[in-house]
Design a protein around this motif. Structure first.
Motif: not given
Length: 218
Positions: A28-38, A56-65
């Motif tokens: 599956d593929a996504a272009a941004d963090l909101p789509a990845a989150d879903e 949409s942001g730094d993916a490292l911060h997304y994963v860390r949180h």
């Protein structure tokens, strides 16, 4: 094995997705963090490949949180190759690949991370006279090597790993196809028919009405 790819560059996302699918992954593929989150909230993945710097942001911060809630191994892709960046990527993710990279290396690293999810699974699965060597990607019945497509191998491996318990249609489609596959279509039925033909007699794969399929020793 099912993988989620998050990359905002259209050409690179298509290239990565195509390469992983050619290697036998459901992608599956996504272009941004909101789509990845879903996608992560509704699907089970064996690995997630994140481009680090997204609009949409730094993916490292997304994963860390979200690390505590994320059970999927994470591979970061990035052009940032400073030592501090590598350390941060390995601290919050599971692997880190610097751009530009060789596609074969990306495929190998993704496969390695997917194996972590199934680390408790024995390297060779058996059901009667059927033997599946996951490491070598080989299938034998009564000692005879059987040539399978990537999707056929994935579905058969999942059925054998269930040790006789039935696997649902949705479950099997989720293992071998991406989220665009329609569970109501006949793609799985066609694949099962091909597997039955290749495994020869006596039959091993059985239909469980209203559920899906199971495999039992002949």
């Amino acid at each position: 094995m099912r993988v989620l790819v998050i990359e905002d560059d259209d050409n690179l996302r298509v290239a990565i997705t195509t390469s992983l699918r050619s290697a036998g992954f459901a992608v599956d593929a996504a272009a941004d963090l909101p789509a990845a989150d879903e996608a992560l909230s509704v699907n089970a993945y064996d690995c997630a490949v994140f481009d680090r710097m997204l609009p949409s942001g730094d993916a490292l911060h997304y994963v860390r949180h979200r690390r505590a809630a994320l059970s999927v191994p994470v591979l970061f892709l990035t052009a940032r190759d400073a030592v501090a960046d590598r350390i941060a990527g390995l601290e919050y993710g599971d692997d880190y690949l610097v751009k530009p990279f060789a596609v074969d290396e990306l495929v190998a690293r993704t496969r390695s991370l997917c194996r972590r999810v199934n680390a408790g699974r024995p390297p060779v699965l058996r059901c009667g006279d059927l033997e599946i060597d996951s490491g070598r990607h080989e299938v034998r019945r009564a000692g005879v090597l059987i040539t399978l497509t990537a999707k056929e191998f994935t579905v058969l491996e999942h059925l054998v790993a269930r040790q006789g318990a039935p696997a649902t249609r949705t479950e099997l489609i989720g293992q071998a196809w991406d989220r665009m596959a329609d569970p109501a279509s006949n793609v799985l039925d066609v694949l099962i028919a091909q597997l039955r033909r290749k495994l020869r007699q006596p039959p091993m794969i059985h239909t469980v009405r209203g559920v899906g399929y199971r495999i039992l020793p002949a």
